[in-house]
Scaffold this motif. Structure first.
Motif, short mmCIF file in Angstrom:
data_model
loop_
_atom_site.label_atom_id
_atom_site.label_comp_id
_atom_site.label_asym_id
_atom_site.label_seq_id
_atom_site.Cartn_x
_atom_site.Cartn_y
_atom_site.Cartn_z
N THR A 58 0.83 -1.21 0.00
CA THR A 58 0.00 0.00 0.00
C THR A 58 0.87 1.26 0.00
N VAL A 59 0.31 2.32 -0.50
CA VAL A 59 0.96 3.62 -0.50
C VAL A 59 -0.07 4.65 -0.05
N TYR A 60 0.38 5.60 0.78
CA TYR A 60 -0.52 6.64 1.30
C TYR A 60 0.04 8.02 1.03
N ALA A 61 -0.85 8.96 0.87
CA ALA A 61 -0.45 10.36 0.83
C ALA A 61 0.05 10.75 2.22
N ASP A 62 1.02 11.64 2.27
CA ASP A 62 1.57 12.07 3.56
C ASP A 62 0.48 12.64 4.46
N SER A 63 -0.49 13.28 3.86
CA SER A 63 -1.54 13.95 4.63
C SER A 63 -2.45 12.99 5.39
N VAL A 64 -2.44 11.70 5.02
CA VAL A 64 -3.34 10.75 5.67
C VAL A 64 -2.60 9.61 6.36
N LYS A 65 -1.30 9.56 6.24
CA LYS A 65 -0.52 8.47 6.85
C LYS A 65 -0.77 8.41 8.35
N GLY A 66 -0.99 7.20 8.82
CA GLY A 66 -1.24 7.01 10.25
C GLY A 66 -2.68 7.20 10.66
N ARG A 67 -3.50 7.74 9.75
CA ARG A 67 -4.91 7.97 10.06
C ARG A 67 -5.84 7.12 9.20
N PHE A 68 -5.46 6.90 7.94
CA PHE A 68 -6.29 6.16 7.00
C PHE A 68 -5.66 4.79 6.73
N THR A 69 -6.52 3.80 6.47
CA THR A 69 -6.05 2.47 6.10
C THR A 69 -6.86 1.97 4.91
N ILE A 70 -6.15 1.62 3.85
CA ILE A 70 -6.80 1.05 2.68
C ILE A 70 -6.67 -0.47 2.75
N SER A 71 -7.73 -1.17 2.34
CA SER A 71 -7.70 -2.63 2.33
C SER A 71 -8.66 -3.12 1.26
N ARG A 72 -8.54 -4.39 0.94
CA ARG A 72 -9.42 -4.96 -0.07
C ARG A 72 -9.76 -6.40 0.28
N ASP A 73 -10.92 -6.82 -0.17
CA ASP A 73 -11.37 -8.20 -0.02
C ASP A 73 -11.66 -8.71 -1.43
N ASN A 74 -10.73 -9.48 -1.98
CA ASN A 74 -10.89 -9.94 -3.36
C ASN A 74 -12.01 -10.97 -3.51
N ALA A 75 -12.36 -11.64 -2.45
CA ALA A 75 -13.47 -12.60 -2.50
C ALA A 75 -14.82 -11.87 -2.62
N LYS A 76 -14.86 -10.61 -2.14
CA LYS A 76 -16.09 -9.83 -2.17
C LYS A 76 -16.05 -8.70 -3.19
N ASN A 77 -14.96 -8.63 -3.95
CA ASN A 77 -14.81 -7.56 -4.95
C ASN A 77 -15.02 -6.18 -4.31
N THR A 78 -14.46 -6.00 -3.15
CA THR A 78 -14.72 -4.78 -2.39
C THR A 78 -13.43 -4.15 -1.90
N LEU A 79 -13.40 -2.83 -2.00
CA LEU A 79 -12.28 -2.02 -1.52
C LEU A 79 -12.78 -1.19 -0.34
N TYR A 80 -11.90 -0.96 0.63
CA TYR A 80 -12.28 -0.19 1.81
C TYR A 80 -11.28 0.94 2.07
N LEU A 81 -11.79 1.95 2.77
CA LEU A 81 -10.91 3.00 3.29
C LEU A 81 -11.40 3.33 4.69
N GLN A 82 -10.63 2.92 5.68
CA GLN A 82 -10.94 3.26 7.07
C GLN A 82 -10.29 4.59 7.38
N MET A 83 -11.09 5.56 7.77
CA MET A 83 -10.60 6.91 8.03
C MET A 83 -10.83 7.25 9.50
N ASN A 84 -9.75 7.45 10.21
CA ASN A 84 -9.81 7.81 11.63
C ASN A 84 -9.22 9.19 11.85
N SER A 85 -9.50 9.77 13.00
CA SER A 85 -8.97 11.10 13.36
C SER A 85 -9.18 12.09 12.23
#
Length: 122
Positions: A58-85
């Motif tokens: 994964t790669v993140y923009a500096d502005s969101v590092k440590g706060r956002f998490t990108i993940s994917r579930d290939n079995a569900k064809n779904t992408l996620y973005l968890q955004m905290n703080s």
């Protein structure tokens, strides 16, 4: 044909959290790199995060590092973005994007959805 449908946006106060989702269809999801970019009114697209087709890198923009998490579930064809703080400067329309070339900027990925709105108030 690549189809991407985002959901999960909303209005939150600063410091809050949101989880965005993107359901993909019309192509072999597990073969494509995925990412999120955002756009605020009057501003250019800004890449937020991207992830390889297998989810291993994964790669993140500096502005969101440590706060956002990108993940994917290939079995569900779904992408996620968890955004905290969340911060007011995170406000914007968030788009899910797909491309075969991980080296591209997320904002230049070839396919994207309609977007989901995120509003963060102070």
């Amino acid at each position: 044909q690549v189809q991407l449908v985002e959901s999960g946006g909303g209005s939150v106060q600063a410091g809050g959290s949101l989880r965005l989702s993107c359901v993909a269809s019309g192509y072999t999801y597990s073969s494509y790199c995925m990412g999120w970019f955002r756009q605020a009114p009057g501003k250019e697209r800004e890449g937020v995060a991207k992830i390889t087709s297998d989810g291993g890198f994964t790669v993140y923009a500096d502005s969101v590092k440590g706060r956002f998490t990108i993940s994917r579930d290939n079995a569900k064809n779904t992408l996620y973005l968890q955004m905290n703080s969340l911060k007011p400067e995170d406000t914007g329309m968030y788009y899910c994007a797909a491309d075969r070339a991980f080296g591209k900027r997320v904002a230049d990925f070839g396919s994207w959805g309609q977007g989901t709105q995120v509003i963060v108030s102070s």
